[in-house]
Scaffold this active site. Structure first.
Site, short mmCIF file in Angstrom:
data_model
loop_
_atom_site.label_atom_id
_atom_site.label_comp_id
_atom_site.label_asym_id
_atom_site.label_seq_id
_atom_site.Cartn_x
_atom_site.Cartn_y
_atom_site.Cartn_z
N ASP A 106 -12.14 4.46 9.22
CA ASP A 106 -11.15 3.29 9.13
C ASP A 106 -9.96 3.84 8.64
OD1 ASP A 106 -10.41 0.25 8.93
OD2 ASP A 106 -12.43 0.11 8.96
N ASP A 207 -6.77 -0.52 10.60
CA ASP A 207 -6.86 -1.95 10.19
C ASP A 207 -5.43 -2.63 10.20
OD1 ASP A 207 -8.64 -3.53 8.30
OD2 ASP A 207 -6.56 -3.25 7.06
N GLU A 263 -6.74 -2.60 15.34
CA GLU A 263 -7.08 -4.15 14.90
C GLU A 263 -5.82 -4.76 14.88
OE1 GLU A 263 -9.03 -6.85 11.39
OE2 GLU A 263 -7.64 -5.54 10.97
N HIS A 339 -17.51 -6.76 10.69
CA HIS A 339 -17.81 -7.35 9.21
C HIS A 339 -16.84 -8.51 8.82
CE1 HIS A 339 -13.89 -4.97 9.24
NE2 HIS A 339 -13.76 -5.48 8.20
N ASP A 340 -16.09 -8.79 9.54
CA ASP A 340 -15.16 -10.04 9.20
C ASP A 340 -15.83 -11.40 9.86
OD1 ASP A 340 -13.39 -8.47 7.67
OD2 ASP A 340 -12.10 -8.09 9.36
C1 GLC Z 1 -8.96 -6.20 8.10
C2 GLC Z 1 -10.20 -5.95 7.75
C3 GLC Z 1 -10.63 -6.88 6.86
C4 GLC Z 1 -9.81 -6.83 5.57
C5 GLC Z 1 -8.31 -7.21 6.09
C6 GLC Z 1 -7.27 -6.50 5.13
O1 GLC Z 1 -8.64 -7.57 8.90
O2 GLC Z 1 -11.08 -5.92 8.91
O3 GLC Z 1 -11.92 -6.96 6.23
O4 GLC Z 1 -10.04 -7.87 4.71
O5 GLC Z 1 -7.71 -6.26 7.17
O6 GLC Z 1 -7.35 -5.04 4.69
#
Ligand code: GLC
Ligand code: CA
Length: 569
Positions: A106, A207, A263, A339-340
């Site tokens: 990540d 991310d 992402e 995980h979100d």
């Molecule tokens: C992304 C991650 C999440 C995190 C956010 C801030 O959305 O997947 O878990 O809280 O970024 O880093």
């Protein structure tokens, strides 16, 4: 039915791979402190090898004060103490590679932790050489520089008395945003990426990479119901994001053979075509969020906090649109869980004892037979479900805690009962309960006290029970993964949506070299008519989740994939 064999897709190993996401904190605890760790992951590699996945994506394992479970990094070249040491990482990487498993890291570079040395130095003085590593602005008439709301509630600006200015944090105030306008910041990022690439890792999941470029005018955003402004028109796919990613590609990515996935919350199809352009100048693929956000509209209390569930026809329309529009010009990622997100069998399927197993298999079929790279989130392959939160004290995620304080305590816009109902439906901690390995105490995850309680259903739902059961969700995922490895049509076949007005069935065809793969999935708990297969005649059934199939109907939550025709030599 069009049997086209459109232009052949350029091949790549990451298009043929199945990815498994590990949330290290919740995967396996080797030393009994209640927190998952790297040695724990290494100990479970044989399980992952047996499942058949190709790549492991590790959520952040870097040094972090853990405000956001590692998504707030204080040292990009060190391992979080809770998780072990760099030697543990090197051992994990080597063991994984020996077993033919790749490792994707990540990459969290939209922001750092406020405890990162760059930020500590940056906040010290306006003259600091690190000042411009972050985004500082003077207040406006004693207030924040603009009305933007952070993703984790409250203003996106934090006042800092030392220099009488505000810094920007799109996420928590312990996650200050890096200033990508500063070429020194970009150099630092490329250097740390090279550090990991040179260790031999196989890729990056990036991310919130769609938010690294901000509109430098920092204007107010459209006002939301809670009074704050929406930053997305000025930060999501901002003015220089493609320039930055092309630079990153030239300077780092193009020198290695990597899987890259960005992402990209809020990404549109047009933007995705640029991020994931097939000429490889930016990233391999992106995660879009439309289908997982589909439930938000229904029963929404405030923004993501909802008691609603997504409707299949809308999910289908979204996924089919992504399939159609990216065909031939960019590559899709395929996911329902991470995980979100809440657990997909609870959100999109039916987690009642009667239908959990079958609906989990149906969802998996529907996703894995599509075109794109599939992602499995730990426990999804067991059909793990959402958990139950009885009070705020059961929750660990700062998103939940902050939302509760803002909406329940301060603004009094929601009752505690309603907020809990929303948490039980969509809270991120649903995905973060420990991996359920066996029926022993704490699901075999730890011999200590887990940092987040295990889901009480672990005695029925666990890996030990499922790996030995040919009818388990696990066995089904294993088969789906194997099919992708043996049938090129699943990877490279073109995608044709079918029955797009059917209220219950999500159906499509894949085509390659004269062959057709027909896939039909019943997303409801009742039997529905379906003549797709009977109209077609004899074919080879690749997979199905129902034992005795009827010719002209689909049983509740039935999924079937049948291959027709002979492959051309
Ligand atoms: C992304 C991650 C999440 C995190 C956010 C801030 O959305 O997947 O878990 O809280 O970024 O880093
Ligand atoms: Ca541990």
């Amino acid at each position: 039915m069009q049997e086209n064999t459109a232009q052949k897709e350029p091949r790549a190993w990451w298009k043929e791979a199945v990815i498994y996401q590990i949330y290290p904190r919740s995967f396996m605890d080797a030393n009994g402190d209640g927190i998952g760790d790297l040695a724990g992951i290494t100990s479970r590699l044989p399980y992952l090898r047996e499942l058949g996945v190709d790549v492991l994506w590790l959520s952040p394992i870097y040094a972090s004060p853990n405000d956001d479970n590692g998504y707030d990094i204080s040292d990009y070249r060190a391992i979080m103490e809770d998780f072990g040491t760099m030697a543990d990482f090197d051992a994990l990487l080597a063991a994984a590679h020996r077993m033919g498993l790749k490792i994707v890291m990540d990459l969290v570079v939209n922001h750092t932790s406020d405890e990162h040395p760059w930020f500590i130095e940056s906040r010290r003085a306006k003259e600091s050489p690190y000042r411009d590593y972050y985004i500082w602005r003077p207040g406006k008439a004693g207030k924040e520089p603009n009305n933007w709301e952070s993703c984790f509630s409250g203003s996106a600006w934090q006042y800092d008395a030392a220099t009488d200015e505000y810094y920007l944090h799109l996420f928590s105030k312990k996650q200050p945003d890096l200033n990508w306008e500063n070429p020194k910041v970009r150099d630092e990022v490329y250097d740390l990426m090279k550090f990991w690439c040179d260790k031999g890792i196989d890729g990056f999941r990036m991310d919130v990479i769609s938010m690294i470029s901000k509109d430098q005018r920092f204007p107010d955003g459209p006002v939301k119901p809670d009074g704050y402004g929406d930053f997305s028109p000025y930060c999501v796919s901002g003015p220089r994001v493609h320039e930055f990613l092309q630079e990153m590609n030239r300077r780092v990515l193009s020198h290695y053979d990597l899987l890259t996935v960005g992402e990209a919350a809020g990404v549109t199809i047009e933007e995705a075509k640029k991020y994931a352009r097939s000429d490889g100048k930016e990233l391999g693929m992106v995660f879009q969020f439309e289908h997982v956000g589909e439930g938000n509209g229904k029963g929404s209390i405030i923004e993501k906090w909802t008691t609603g569930k997504p409707e299949m026809p809308k999910v289908r329309a979204i996924l089919n649109k992504w399939q159609r529009e990216l065909a031939g010009c960019a590559w899709n990622s395929l996911y329902l869980d991470n995980h979100d997100q809440p657990r997909c069998v609870s959100m999109f399927g039916n987690d009642s004892p009667k239908w959990r197993v079958r609906s989990a298999k149906m969802l998996a079929t529907c996703l894995h037979m599509q075109k794109g790279t599939p992602y499995i989130y730990q426990g999804e392959e067991l059909g793990m479900t959402n958990t139950r939160f009885h009070s705020l004290a059961d929750c660990r995620d700062l998103e939940e805690i902050n939302a509760w304080h803002q909406y329940v305590d301060e603004q009094k816009r929601v009752s505690p009962e309603t907020m809990l109902a929303c948490f039980n439906n969509v809270a991120r901690d649903n995905a973060r309960t420990p991996m359920q390995w066996d029926a022993s105490e704490n699901a075999g995850f730890t011999t200590g006290t887990p940092w987040l309680a295990v889901n009480p259903n672990y005695r029925e739902i666990n890996a030990a029970a499922e790996t030995g059961d040919p009818d388990s969700v696990y066995a089904y995922y294993k088969k789906l993964i194997a099919l992708r490895h043996t049938h090129e049509i699943i990877v490279y076949g073109t995608f044709e949506p079918l029955l797009e007005d059917d209220p219950a069935i999500y159906a499509y065809a894949r085509h390659l070299d004269g062959q057709t793969l027909l896939v039909a999935c019943n997303w409801t708990d009742h039997e529905v008519p379906c003549t797709l297969f009977s109209d077609r005649g004899e074919g080879e059934e690749l997979i199905s989740n129902v034992k005795t199939e009827k010719e002209r109907t689909l049983a509740p939550y039935e999924a079937r994939a049948v291959l027709y025709g002979k492959a051309e030599a």
